[in-house]
Design an enzyme around this catalytic site. Structure first.
Site, PDB file in Angstrom:
ATOM      1  N   HIS A  97       0.720  -0.269  -4.816  1.00 54.42           N
ATOM      2  CA  HIS A  97       1.537   0.022  -5.998  1.00 54.42           C
ATOM      3  C   HIS A  97       3.013   0.130  -5.606  1.00 54.42           C
ATOM      4  O   HIS A  97       3.869  -0.571  -6.156  1.00 54.42           O
ATOM      5  CB  HIS A  97       1.024   1.329  -6.626  1.00 54.42           C
ATOM      6  CG  HIS A  97       1.954   1.990  -7.573  1.00 54.42           C
ATOM      7  ND1 HIS A  97       1.927   1.766  -8.927  1.00 54.42           N
ATOM      8  CD2 HIS A  97       2.950   2.874  -7.363  1.00 54.42           C
ATOM      9  CE1 HIS A  97       2.867   2.479  -9.511  1.00 54.42           C
ATOM     10  NE2 HIS A  97       3.507   3.164  -8.580  1.00 54.42           N
ATOM     11  N   HIS A 178      -0.732   0.031   8.711  1.00 55.66           N
ATOM     12  CA  HIS A 178      -1.372   0.985   9.622  1.00 55.66           C
ATOM     13  C   HIS A 178      -1.913   0.186  10.802  1.00 55.66           C
ATOM     14  O   HIS A 178      -2.414  -0.932  10.619  1.00 55.66           O
ATOM     15  CB  HIS A 178      -2.522   1.662   8.872  1.00 55.66           C
ATOM     16  CG  HIS A 178      -2.937   3.000   9.419  1.00 55.66           C
ATOM     17  ND1 HIS A 178      -2.341   3.612  10.504  1.00 55.66           N
ATOM     18  CD2 HIS A 178      -3.910   3.867   9.012  1.00 55.66           C
ATOM     19  CE1 HIS A 178      -2.919   4.776  10.726  1.00 55.66           C
ATOM     20  NE2 HIS A 178      -3.872   4.948   9.830  1.00 55.66           N
TER      21      HIS A 178
END
Ligand SMILES: NC(=O)c1ccc[n+]([C@@H]2O[C@H](COP(=O)([O-])OP(=O)(O)OC[C@H]3O[C@@H](n4cnc5c(N)ncnc54)[C@H](OP(=O)(O)O)[C@@H]3O)[C@@H](O)[C@H]2O)c1
Length: 402
Positions: A97, A178
């Site tokens: 988002h 990540h």
């Protein structure tokens, strides 16, 4: 309790969505870059060591590190740099988002890839992504993309990998937020093809913060790293993408250091450790006859409303200096006892991260089909704890909530 919280979550989502309407979507690099100047000047008078444009060596307590900032990547340069690229952003959770909307507002050619029957598909549509135009199913989006931004949940990155890997053809770039999947490849089975660039940009905060800071003309701090550099441009691409998603400063790291420090920090001082300390302190106060409001005020409210923001603004000594002589004396004496007691626990935690136990646990839990319901059950339990029920009442008495 649960429905109150769901209503609050819904209200927050609606507010965030309203904020993401076109009215203010013109806010882009020009504003963001201007807003960053005061902090740049501050750096220049303190830790700043040397600068080539957009890249600085900064003295962090004696260690000199390279930091990149967005001044070297104005909007026109970013648009030119990615003019032939389609950014396929896979997954639309918190980071999808925030990063997706920032990229879109910055004028980049970005498409979203999510599964059609999931909650993210609906959320993406509510944010203005249009099926068939810039919203597709995961595999279709990857086929269309030249830069594949894998922002699925960490466990989904593993469970979908067999389908995703063959689509990562030569000349594409694989991006993560990540180091989890690539570093723990023995557990996740995520082994990127060897003929493509693999990079990461990891915002140091929630995707919601990535979005709100961007909209305020500020930028989140992020770390970035290169896992595989086939083109010789991987680092440059990571920095450019970091700026494009809304970062202010970019700290260079490796995939391994990023994932170790991130898993460790969130289990420790950032989330798990601090919750454990709150609970322990609160329970001892209650066992000694203190009321819930007194126990909460002395454990959480004063911390979050008065003292922790002082640490954030100017450091620990500043917070100590703002307190009474009595408070300061006791706090300094007891801090070393807490450190000595807790350090072995932190060492255990780091080991558990490094040897993959935390990854196995996250994969096993996040891979359960009912993981959302299971988490919600745990959130319900936390909401129901006396300390957090007392907190709700205390918060309602804050002057701004009257
Ligand atoms: N959140 C943070 O604060 C933060 C900060 C820095 C970095 N990161 C990293 O950013 C990445 C994304 O994290 P996040 O928090 O934004 O997302 P998340 O909540 O962990 O993941 C959400 C996305 O994964 C999709 N997904 C889950 N299971 C799936 C499956 N089996 N097949 C297809 N899609 C599936 C969800 O789609 P549905 O709605 O369809 O289920 C949703 O779009 C992770 O690598 C995370 O470690 C997160």
């Amino acid at each position: 309790m649960a429905s109150t919280s769901r209503n609050a979550t819904r209200a927050l989502r609606t507010a965030l969505r309203q904020l993401s309407q076109p009215r203010v979507q013109q806010r882009t690099f020009a504003v963001a870059a201007n807003a960053s100047r005061p902090s740049v000047q501050k750096l220049a008078t303190s830790a700043f060591v040397q600068q080539t444009r957009g890249k600085k060596t900064v003295d962090f307590a004696g260690d000199k590190e390279v930091v990149y900032e967005r001044d070297d990547w104005p909007r026109d340069k970013i648009l030119d740099y990615f003019k032939n690229d389609t950014l396929a952003l896979i997954g639309y959770g918190s980071q999808g988002h925030g990063q997706g909307l920032n990229l879109r507002d910055n004028g980049l050619n970005v498409i979203i890839g999510v599964r059609k029957d999931g909650a993210s598909w609906k959320e993406a549509q509510q944010d203005g992504w249009v099926p068939g135009k810039n919203l597709f199913e995961v595999e279709e989006a990857i086929k269309k993309g030249s830069i594949v931004m894998n922002l699925l949940s960490d466990s989904a990155q593993s469970s979908t990998w067999d389908k995703i890997k063959p689509l990562l053809t030569k000349d594409k770039t694989l991006y993560f937020s990540h180091g989890f999947s690539a570093v723990f490849k023995d557990i996740t089975k995520v082994e990127p093809p060897t003929d493509i660039d693999v990079i990461l940009v990891a915002p140091k905060g929630s995707g919601r913060t990535v979005r709100t800071l961007f909209r305020e003309g500020r930028g989140i701090n992020s770390s970035f790293a290169v896992f595989q550099d086939v083109t010789g441009k991987a680092e440059e691409k990571a920095v450019a993408l970091g700026v494009a998603i809304g970062s202010g400063y970019l700290y260079k790291t490796t995939f391994q250091k990023e994932v170790y420090s991130d898993l460790y920090g969130e289990r420790g001082c950032l989330m798990g450790g601090i919750h454990g300390m709150f609970l322990a302190q609160y329970e001892v106060l209650r066992e000694n006859g203190h009321s819930p409001s007194e126990a909460f005020n002395e454990t959480v409210e004063e911390a979050t409303q008065s003292l922790y923001p002082l640490i954030g603004q100017n450091g620990m000594d500043y917070m100590y200096a703002a307190c009474s002589t009595t408070a300061r004396r006791g706090a300094i004496d007891w801090s070393s006892r807490f450190k000595e007691t807790l350090k072995p626990l932190f060492a255990d935690l780091y080991k558990s991260v490094k040897d993959g136990k935390e990854t196995e646990r996250a994969m096993e839990y996040g891979g359960r089909p009912d993981y959302r319901e299971a988490f919600e059950k745990e959130m319900e339990e936390i909401r129901g704890m006396e300390i957090w029920r007392a907190g709700k009442a205390v918060r309602s008495l804050r002057p701004e909530n009257q």
